[in-house]
Write an enzyme that holds these catalytic residues in place. Structure first.
Site, PDB file in Angstrom:
ATOM      1  N   GLN A   1     -36.559 -10.729  25.978  1.00 44.47           N
ATOM      2  CA  GLN A   1     -36.912 -11.235  24.876  1.00 44.47           C
ATOM      3  C   GLN A   1     -35.767 -10.582  23.755  1.00 44.47           C
ATOM      4  O   GLN A   1     -35.431 -11.124  22.783  1.00 44.47           O
ATOM      5  CB  GLN A   1     -38.451 -11.335  24.236  1.00 44.47           C
ATOM      6  CG  GLN A   1     -38.299 -12.170  23.010  1.00 44.47           C
ATOM      7  CD  GLN A   1     -39.942 -12.014  22.385  1.00 44.47           C
ATOM      8  OE1 GLN A   1     -40.414 -10.967  22.450  1.00 44.47           O
ATOM      9  NE2 GLN A   1     -40.241 -13.173  22.194  1.00 44.47           N
ATOM     10  N   THR A  50       0.859  -1.117  -0.039  1.00 44.90           N
ATOM     11  CA  THR A  50       0.096  -0.170   0.140  1.00 44.90           C
ATOM     12  C   THR A  50       0.731   1.151   0.082  1.00 44.90           C
ATOM     13  O   THR A  50       1.812   1.343   0.679  1.00 44.90           O
ATOM     14  CB  THR A  50      -0.663   0.020   1.338  1.00 44.90           C
ATOM     15  OG1 THR A  50      -1.699  -1.106   1.192  1.00 44.90           O
ATOM     16  CG2 THR A  50      -1.888   1.468   1.201  1.00 44.90           C
ATOM     17  N   GLU A  51       0.327   2.133  -0.801  1.00 44.79           N
ATOM     18  CA  GLU A  51       1.261   3.581  -0.726  1.00 44.79           C
ATOM     19  C   GLU A  51       0.019   4.543  -0.409  1.00 44.79           C
ATOM     20  O   GLU A  51      -1.157   4.527  -0.295  1.00 44.79           O
ATOM     21  CB  GLU A  51       1.614   3.875  -2.277  1.00 44.79           C
ATOM     22  CG  GLU A  51       2.379   2.604  -2.654  1.00 44.79           C
ATOM     23  CD  GLU A  51       3.180   3.038  -3.953  1.00 44.79           C
ATOM     24  OE1 GLU A  51       2.654   4.203  -4.669  1.00 44.79           O
ATOM     25  OE2 GLU A  51       4.172   2.396  -4.422  1.00 44.79           O
ATOM     26  N   GLN A  93     -23.642  -2.891  23.191  1.00 43.04           N
ATOM     27  CA  GLN A  93     -24.868  -2.405  23.465  1.00 43.04           C
ATOM     28  C   GLN A  93     -25.533  -3.114  24.889  1.00 43.04           C
ATOM     29  O   GLN A  93     -26.081  -2.614  25.679  1.00 43.04           O
ATOM     30  CB  GLN A  93     -25.876  -2.468  22.378  1.00 43.04           C
ATOM     31  CG  GLN A  93     -27.098  -1.929  22.507  1.00 43.04           C
ATOM     32  CD  GLN A  93     -27.195  -0.259  22.652  1.00 43.04           C
ATOM     33  OE1 GLN A  93     -25.919   0.059  22.215  1.00 43.04           O
ATOM     34  NE2 GLN A  93     -27.843   0.362  23.139  1.00 43.04           N
ATOM     35  N   GLU A 138      -4.738 -15.203   2.541  1.00 41.49           N
ATOM     36  CA  GLU A 138      -4.983 -13.978   3.610  1.00 41.49           C
ATOM     37  C   GLU A 138      -6.333 -13.843   3.965  1.00 41.49           C
ATOM     38  O   GLU A 138      -6.698 -13.747   5.101  1.00 41.49           O
ATOM     39  CB  GLU A 138      -4.273 -12.766   2.984  1.00 41.49           C
ATOM     40  CG  GLU A 138      -4.351 -11.653   3.978  1.00 41.49           C
ATOM     41  CD  GLU A 138      -3.924 -10.358   3.381  1.00 41.49           C
ATOM     42  OE1 GLU A 138      -3.423 -10.219   2.048  1.00 41.49           O
ATOM     43  OE2 GLU A 138      -3.972  -9.223   4.108  1.00 41.49           O
ATOM     44  N   ARG A 139      -7.157 -13.737   2.978  1.00 44.88           N
ATOM     45  CA  ARG A 139      -8.791 -13.465   3.156  1.00 44.88           C
ATOM     46  C   ARG A 139      -9.382 -14.206   3.970  1.00 44.88           C
ATOM     47  O   ARG A 139     -10.283 -14.223   4.745  1.00 44.88           O
ATOM     48  CB  ARG A 139      -9.449 -13.150   1.656  1.00 44.88           C
ATOM     49  CG  ARG A 139      -8.892 -11.940   1.232  1.00 44.88           C
ATOM     50  CD  ARG A 139      -9.306 -11.643  -0.160  1.00 44.88           C
ATOM     51  NE  ARG A 139      -8.610 -10.612  -0.813  1.00 44.88           N
ATOM     52  CZ  ARG A 139      -8.236 -10.196  -2.044  1.00 44.88           C
ATOM     53  NH1 ARG A 139      -8.785 -10.999  -2.905  1.00 44.88           N
ATOM     54  NH2 ARG A 139      -7.692  -9.181  -2.378  1.00 44.88           N
ATOM     55  N   GLY A 142      -4.080   2.046  -2.005  1.00 43.32           N
ATOM     56  CA  GLY A 142      -4.103   0.724  -1.512  1.00 43.32           C
ATOM     57  C   GLY A 142      -4.904  -0.312  -2.513  1.00 43.32           C
ATOM     58  O   GLY A 142      -4.481  -1.364  -2.756  1.00 43.32           O
ATOM     59  N   THR A 197       2.004  -3.186   8.555  1.00 42.47           N
ATOM     60  CA  THR A 197       1.869  -3.744   9.778  1.00 42.47           C
ATOM     61  C   THR A 197       3.280  -4.325  10.123  1.00 42.47           C
ATOM     62  O   THR A 197       3.946  -5.111   9.095  1.00 42.47           O
ATOM     63  CB  THR A 197       0.911  -5.071   9.784  1.00 42.47           C
ATOM     64  OG1 THR A 197      -0.356  -4.364   9.524  1.00 42.47           O
ATOM     65  CG2 THR A 197       0.924  -5.829  10.802  1.00 42.47           C
TER      66      THR A 197
HETATM   67  C1  LIG Z   1      -4.020  -1.413  10.444  1.00 36.46           C
HETATM   68  C2  LIG Z   1      -3.658  -1.526   8.989  1.00 36.46           C
HETATM   69  C3  LIG Z   1      -2.896  -2.310   8.654  1.00 36.46           C
HETATM   70  C4  LIG Z   1      -2.443  -2.348   7.340  1.00 36.46           C
HETATM   71  N1  LIG Z   1      -1.520  -3.380   7.076  1.00 36.46           N
HETATM   72  C5  LIG Z   1      -0.864  -3.326   5.641  1.00 36.46           C
HETATM   73  C6  LIG Z   1       0.369  -4.146   5.363  1.00 36.46           C
HETATM   74  O1  LIG Z   1       0.915  -4.853   6.301  1.00 36.46           O
HETATM   75  N2  LIG Z   1       0.906  -4.126   4.021  1.00 36.46           N
HETATM   76  C7  LIG Z   1       0.213  -3.346   3.159  1.00 36.46           C
HETATM   77  O2  LIG Z   1       0.502  -3.417   2.005  1.00 36.46           O
HETATM   78  N3  LIG Z   1      -0.923  -2.502   3.694  1.00 36.46           N
HETATM   79  C8  LIG Z   1      -1.425  -2.586   4.495  1.00 36.46           C
HETATM   80  N4  LIG Z   1      -2.667  -2.097   5.165  1.00 36.46           N
HETATM   81  C9  LIG Z   1      -3.269  -1.331   3.982  1.00 36.46           C
HETATM   82  C10 LIG Z   1      -4.796  -1.769   3.648  1.00 36.46           C
HETATM   83  O3  LIG Z   1      -4.501  -2.925   2.697  1.00 36.46           O
HETATM   84  C11 LIG Z   1      -5.222  -0.847   2.563  1.00 36.46           C
HETATM   85  O4  LIG Z   1      -5.680   0.152   3.598  1.00 36.46           O
HETATM   86  C12 LIG Z   1      -6.375  -1.159   1.780  1.00 36.46           C
HETATM   87  O5  LIG Z   1      -6.021  -2.154   0.833  1.00 36.46           O
HETATM   88  C13 LIG Z   1      -7.212   0.019   1.340  1.00 36.46           C
HETATM   89  O6  LIG Z   1      -6.502   0.950   0.718  1.00 36.46           O
HETATM   90  P1  LIG Z   1      -6.433   2.583   1.083  1.00 36.46           P
HETATM   91  O7  LIG Z   1      -6.493   2.608   2.586  1.00 36.46           O
HETATM   92  O8  LIG Z   1      -5.351   3.048   0.246  1.00 36.46           O
HETATM   93  O9  LIG Z   1      -8.013   2.986   0.392  1.00 36.46           O
HETATM   94  P2  LIG Z   1      -8.326   3.312  -0.792  1.00 36.46           P
HETATM   95  O10 LIG Z   1      -7.739   2.270  -1.831  1.00 36.46           O
HETATM   96  O11 LIG Z   1      -7.942   4.838  -1.226  1.00 36.46           O
HETATM   97  O12 LIG Z   1      -9.961   3.170  -0.939  1.00 36.46           O
HETATM   98  C14 LIG Z   1     -10.627   4.212   0.125  1.00 36.46           C
HETATM   99  C15 LIG Z   1     -12.062   3.658   0.143  1.00 36.46           C
HETATM  100  O13 LIG Z   1     -12.750   3.857  -1.191  1.00 36.46           O
HETATM  101  C16 LIG Z   1     -13.243   2.807  -1.331  1.00 36.46           C
HETATM  102  N5  LIG Z   1     -13.021   2.256  -2.903  1.00 36.46           N
HETATM  103  C17 LIG Z   1     -11.593   2.295  -3.588  1.00 36.46           C
HETATM  104  N6  LIG Z   1     -11.974   1.914  -4.667  1.00 36.46           N
HETATM  105  C18 LIG Z   1     -13.087   2.100  -5.070  1.00 36.46           C
HETATM  106  C19 LIG Z   1     -14.028   1.356  -6.110  1.00 36.46           C
HETATM  107  N7  LIG Z   1     -13.520   1.315  -7.293  1.00 36.46           N
HETATM  108  N8  LIG Z   1     -15.297   1.266  -6.055  1.00 36.46           N
HETATM  109  C20 LIG Z   1     -15.922   1.550  -4.906  1.00 36.46           C
HETATM  110  N9  LIG Z   1     -15.148   1.729  -3.834  1.00 36.46           N
HETATM  111  C21 LIG Z   1     -13.732   1.927  -3.930  1.00 36.46           C
HETATM  112  C22 LIG Z   1     -12.307   1.490  -0.655  1.00 36.46           C
HETATM  113  O14 LIG Z   1     -13.240   0.105  -0.442  1.00 36.46           O
HETATM  114  C23 LIG Z   1     -12.249   2.313   0.522  1.00 36.46           C
HETATM  115  O15 LIG Z   1     -13.540   2.094   1.276  1.00 36.46           O
HETATM  116  C24 LIG Z   1      -3.131  -1.903   6.382  1.00 36.46           C
HETATM  117  C25 LIG Z   1      -4.183  -0.962   6.654  1.00 36.46           C
HETATM  118  C26 LIG Z   1      -4.313  -0.716   7.816  1.00 36.46           C
HETATM  119  C27 LIG Z   1      -5.520   0.199   8.394  1.00 36.46           C
END
Ligand SMILES: Cc1cc2nc3c(=O)[nH]c(=O)nc-3n(C[C@H](O)[C@H](O)[C@H](O)COP(=O)(O)OP(=O)(O)OC[C@H]3O[C@@H](n4cnc5c(N)ncnc54)[C@H](O)[C@@H]3O)c2cc1C
Length: 389
Positions: A285, A132-133, A346, A248-249, A137, A164
């Site tokens: 209930q 991720t950048e 809750q 992973e998933r 991500g 992470t």
């Molecule tokens: C605590 C933590 C640990 C992590 N650890 C790692 C790690 O070890 N290594 C690593 O590489 N990454 C890591 N990540 C990064 C993680 O994989 C990304 O945060 C994730 O893939 C989402 O990318 P982003 O945050 O850049 O969000 P973005 O890609 O900018 O997306 C932002 C929002 O827009 C939505 N979105 C994006 N594109 C679309 C689309 N086409 N249509 C509809 N909705 C869309 C997304 O679902 C999200 O809700 C970590 C993140 C967290 C928070």
């Protein structure tokens, strides 16, 4: 009710013995400490070695590099039993190698495997994945970090976000663009970068949850990385990283179900002993319906996970269809976790808002399960694509 009898077509007596050993380890060495580690923002580094001694870090890696054989059901058990500690932060950092190492184990040269796998599997070194950048991500193919060939080295420049184990890791498996002329998935490569490489700097990030896990921002400033650190062929990195995702998933989904279950257990115990208006809460209930919904949603997600694990194990069905179903299992499991965390807080009332309850921690942690490893929106898009709509 919370622990249905083991499914014999998935879990053999040998699997169950593995589960028992893990459960014992987690309940003795991890669970009693997670609240304190959360507050401290980390856990002792020697936990890696203690986990390694039980074979936890080497599960599924080749024996030649110090690993222990294991199938998809062992992996599910590992995810489930680690999650029983109730702290996603501990699990994410302790197992960060489970996303950092597979690209090397699967695509790295023998030299690279010998350099990285044994010390990580022994708990002496820590591995992390950096894809991720700051610019995004979800859209991995848009990554910008460059690796320009310079003789026997690559010169790496760019940034990685939310990594992470980023502060403690010794080895980073990094997604880079080796061919800046190519946009999209082409031109992406996987590179091993060591933490002590000149030009690599990192700083810690503060989060909503997963406090016990270190999460870092990495900056690469003209880092010289030996070309021998290339993982797989140049330009083939996208496939290298995509290979990680099914496992992973499924692992995250299995964990999410356990976090959901922990919320159910805490809420039920509270509802049994808390009296209001002369009766225990559980006699109401509305409370019983909440608990029944929580158990059913968790069960449904878990049943799907076991079915998909069985299909993976037996290569049963179409691979693309399975990718879609696994993506949706992650969505369903994290939604079950979200429902259970919300309802448990809750039911606990004010106590659910207090630090130290399991439900409070899980409530803070559920969002990352819906974002990391492929966000909910991206999972649904992926599934729709696999299914042709
Ligand atoms: C605590 C933590 C640990 C992590 N650890 C790692 C790690 O070890 N290594 C690593 O590489 N990454 C890591 N990540 C990064 C993680 O994989 C990304 O945060 C994730 O893939 C989402 O990318 P982003 O945050 O850049 O969000 P973005 O890609 O900018 O997306 C932002 C929002 O827009 C939505 N979105 C994006 N594109 C679309 C689309 N086409 N249509 C509809 N909705 C869309 C997304 O679902 C999200 O809700 C970590 C993140 C967290 C928070």
């Amino acid at each position: 009710m919370f622990n249905a009898p083991p499914l014999p077509h998935c879990f053999s007596p040998e699997h169950e013995a593995f589960r028992d050993a893990l459960r014992d380890f987690v309940s003795r060495e991890i669970t009693p400490h997670v609240a304190a580690w959360d507050e401290a923002g980390g856990f002792p580094r020697d936990l890696y070695q203690r986990a390694a001694a039980l074979g936890i870090l080497g599960l599924g890696y080749p024996e030649a590099y110090g690993g222990t054989p294991g199938d998809v059901f062992h992996q599910i058990i590992l995810s489930e039993e680690m999650a029983r500690c109730g702290s996603g932060g501990v699990v994410a950092s302790l197992l960060s190698h489970s996303i950092g190492l597979p690209p090397i184990a699967r695509h790295g040269s023998d030299w690279l495997k010998r350099k990285v796998l044994p010390p990580v599997i022994a708990g002496e070194r820590i591995a992390a994945l950096a894809v991720t950048e700051p610019g995004g991500g979800s859209d991995v193919a848009a990554l910008k970090t460059t690796a320009v060939r310079d003789g026997d080295h690559y010169l790496v420049s760019g940034e990685k976000a939310f990594i992470t184990s980023g502060m403690r890791a010794d080895f980073f498996t990094v997604a880079v663009r080796t061919d800046p002329a190519q946009r999209g998935a082409g031109g992406i490569s996987a590179l091993l970068i060591e933490a002590d490489t000149l030009g690599l700097s990192r700083h810690a990030l503060h989060k909503m949850g997963w406090w016990a896990s270190d999460t870092a921002h990495l900056r690469f400033d003209q880092c010289r990385v030996p070309a021998s650190h290339l993982i797989g062929a140049e330009g083939q990195g996208f496939k290298v990283f995509m290979h990680n995702f099914n496992a992973e998933r499924l692992g995250m989904a299995a964990q999410a179900c356990v976090y959901a279950q922990l919320c159910c257990e805490e809420a039920l115990a509270w509802a049994r002993q808390r009296h209001t208006f002369g009766e225990p809460l559980v006699q109401r209930q509305v409370i019983r319906h909440k608990l029944a919904d929580m158990v059913a949603r968790t069960d449904a997600a878990r049943s799907l996970i076991y079915e998909l694990a069985w299909r993976l194990h037996h290569s049963h069905g179409d691979a693309a269809d399975l990718v879609g179903r696994i993506a949706m299992a992650k969505v369903l499991a994290s939604q079950a976790m979200q429902l259970c965390a919300d309802q448990a807080v809750q039911i606990l009332g004010g106590m659910g808002f207090m630090r130290g309850t399991t439900s409070e921690r899980i409530y803070r942690e559920v969002k990352v399960m819906m974002i990391g490893g492929g966000s909910e929106e991206i999972m649904k898009d992926l599934a729709a694509r696999q299914w042709g709509f």
